[in-house]
Enzyme design. Structure first.
Site, short mmCIF file in Angstrom:
data_model
loop_
_atom_site.label_atom_id
_atom_site.label_comp_id
_atom_site.label_asym_id
_atom_site.label_seq_id
_atom_site.Cartn_x
_atom_site.Cartn_y
_atom_site.Cartn_z
N LYS A 241 0.82 -1.22 0.00
CA LYS A 241 0.00 0.00 0.00
C LYS A 241 0.84 1.26 0.00
O LYS A 241 0.42 2.28 -0.55
CB LYS A 241 -0.98 0.00 1.18
CG LYS A 241 -2.02 -1.08 1.03
CD LYS A 241 -3.33 -0.75 1.68
CE LYS A 241 -4.41 -1.68 1.14
NZ LYS A 241 -5.43 -2.03 2.05
N LYS B 296 -5.87 -9.47 -6.38
CA LYS B 296 -7.04 -9.68 -5.50
C LYS B 296 -8.20 -8.78 -5.91
O LYS B 296 -7.98 -7.63 -6.29
CB LYS B 296 -6.57 -9.31 -4.09
CG LYS B 296 -7.35 -9.86 -2.96
CD LYS B 296 -6.76 -9.40 -1.64
CE LYS B 296 -6.81 -7.90 -1.47
NZ LYS B 296 -6.46 -7.41 -0.15
N LYS C 259 -11.71 -3.20 -3.35
CA LYS C 259 -12.55 -2.01 -3.49
C LYS C 259 -11.79 -0.89 -4.19
O LYS C 259 -12.38 0.02 -4.75
CB LYS C 259 -12.98 -1.49 -2.11
CG LYS C 259 -13.75 -2.49 -1.28
CD LYS C 259 -14.32 -1.77 -0.05
CE LYS C 259 -14.58 -2.71 1.09
NZ LYS C 259 -13.58 -2.63 2.16
P1 AMP Z 1 -11.36 -5.16 3.52
O1 AMP Z 1 -12.28 -4.85 2.39
O2 AMP Z 1 -9.93 -5.15 3.08
O3 AMP Z 1 -11.61 -4.37 4.74
O4 AMP Z 1 -11.62 -6.69 3.89
C1 AMP Z 1 -12.60 -7.12 4.79
C2 AMP Z 1 -12.66 -8.63 4.86
O5 AMP Z 1 -12.90 -9.19 3.55
C3 AMP Z 1 -11.37 -9.27 5.34
O6 AMP Z 1 -11.69 -10.41 6.12
C4 AMP Z 1 -10.67 -9.68 4.09
O7 AMP Z 1 -9.78 -10.76 4.25
C5 AMP Z 1 -11.85 -10.08 3.22
N1 AMP Z 1 -11.53 -9.88 1.80
C6 AMP Z 1 -11.25 -8.71 1.18
N2 AMP Z 1 -10.99 -8.89 -0.12
C7 AMP Z 1 -11.10 -10.23 -0.33
C8 AMP Z 1 -10.95 -11.07 -1.48
N3 AMP Z 1 -10.65 -10.56 -2.66
N4 AMP Z 1 -11.15 -12.40 -1.33
C9 AMP Z 1 -11.48 -12.94 -0.12
N5 AMP Z 1 -11.63 -12.20 1.00
C10 AMP Z 1 -11.44 -10.88 0.90
#
Ligand code: AMP
Ligand code: TRP
Length: 334
Positions: A112, A195, A198
């Site tokens: 990041k 991955k 968002k």
């Molecule tokens: P975040 O959007 O980064 O705050 O992620 C929130 C939750 O979603 C966390 O448990 C991440 O590990 C999961 N997560 C985010 N992106 C992915 C993805 N592409 N595949 C699987 N899990 C995800």
């Protein structure tokens, strides 16, 4: 005590990766545990947001996504991290026990921060310590997350151990990561090696929970594939990241095994496979989006859920903070 805690950053539309990697597992687990805390980690969102104009709206949107996906506010506390000031307090305290060497290993910071590390903010660097605080503040025993959070969870475990050892106490249970299911790492629809996220600038890289059925069809139709037909077996997906990702998503959303999916579409081009995949996604995701839109019309109801969740979280956190301050030796307030 079996206590689950997890969270999502309100940094944009919540997507299929968040759903399959995280929220859907929470829904299943919430009835198995004695207490559940599902947080919208808005303080974490500050580490990467360029502007905060939509932060409050995004916080409500994530809350709506939790409820629409099946998190029951009567069974689980749903709350905004910033509504419980103890997270920041414990974050500071744990930061005083986190060696820089541990933080320097965090790959998410490196990704990041990019090339200009010296311009990255302190918050981004300290992010995993705040995350450890989120978990340890409630003495959570289990933390269900996607695969990308594995290293952060390791740090939280190490910090719990280091703190307990330093004060010769067993104050913090060492939290168990739960990384399970067929889709712990959902990849971008435009690039099977990165991955689903968002922050990807392409809307076509991800399915959002509020996408309409038309949008879902469009995005799946445009999803990148390769020139080969679908293989007969799962082994045939090796070194074909886009095909592998779409089969994984198909398996996770339909409950059909990847092996059965391959056997069924073996030798075929992607068109019929994509059509069926879109149908499964519409069946599972579109109702969640509809319910979210409905919940977001009544923000006062959502705010009540968040207030009730924050109340539960604040009470639990307050008792734990008294213990933590006392173990460290800070003067207690009278
Ligand atoms: P975040 O959007 O980064 O705050 O992620 C929130 C939750 O979603 C966390 O448990 C991440 O590990 C999961 N997560 C985010 N992106 C992915 C993805 N592409 N595949 C699987 N899990 C995800
Ligand atoms: N770091 C997590 C992510 O980016 C979000 C998060 C913050 C979290 N605090 C947490 C997840 C505590 C589980 C438990 O996805």
């Amino acid at each position: 005590m079996h206590r689950i805690l997890s969270g999502i950053r309100p940094t944009g539309d919540i997507h299929l990766g968040n759903y399959l990697g995280a929220v859907r597992n929470w829904v299943e687990m919430q009835h198995l545990s004695q207490q559940n805390l599902f947080c919208i980690v808005d303080l974490h969102a500050l580490t990467t947001l360029q502007d905060t104009d939509n932060l409050a709206d995004h916080t409500r949107t994530v809350a709506a996504a939790y409820i629409a996906s099946g998190i029951d506010p009567n069974k689980s506390a749903i709350f905004a991290q910033s509504h419980v000031p103890y997270h920041a307090e414990l974050g500071w305290i744990l930061g005083c026990f986190a060696p820089l060497g541990w933080l320097n290993r965090m790959t998410q910071f490196k990704e990041k921060a990019g090339k200009h590390k010296e311009l990255a903010c302190l918050g981004l660097y300290a992010y995993p310590v705040l995350m450890a605080a989120d978990i340890l503040l409630y003495k959570a025993s289990h933390v269900p997350v996607g695969e990308d959070q594995k290293q952060h969870l390791e740090l939280a475990r190490d910090l719990a151990g280091a703190f307990n050892h330093r004060f010769n106490s067993d104050l913090f249970p060492v939290p168990e990561p739960i990384i399970q299911g067929p889709a712990t790492r959902v990849m971008s629809l435009r690039d099977g090696t990165s991955k689903m996220s968002k922050s990807d600038i392409s809307e076509y890289s991800r399915i959002n929970l509020m996408d309409t059925p038309d949008m879902i069809v469009q995005k799946i139709r445009k999803a990148k594939t390769d020139m080969e037909p679908l293989p007969e077996t799962v082994e045939g997906l090796e070194n074909r990241p886009e095909a592998q990702n779409l089969v994984n998503i198909f398996a996770a959303i339909s409950g059909i095994s990847a092996a059965d999916i391959c056997a069924r579409f073996a030798g075929s081009n992607f068109a019929p496979f994509k059509q069926e995949l879109a149908d499964h996604l519409i069946e599972k995701i579109a109702p969640v989006g509809t319910q979210m839109r409905h919940l977001l019309k009544e923000t006062s109801e959502l705010d009540k859920v968040l207030a009730a969740g924050a109340d539960v979280a604040n009470k639990l956190a307050a008792t734990h903070m008294v213990e933590i301050r006392s173990v460290i030796g800070l003067l207690q307030e009278r």
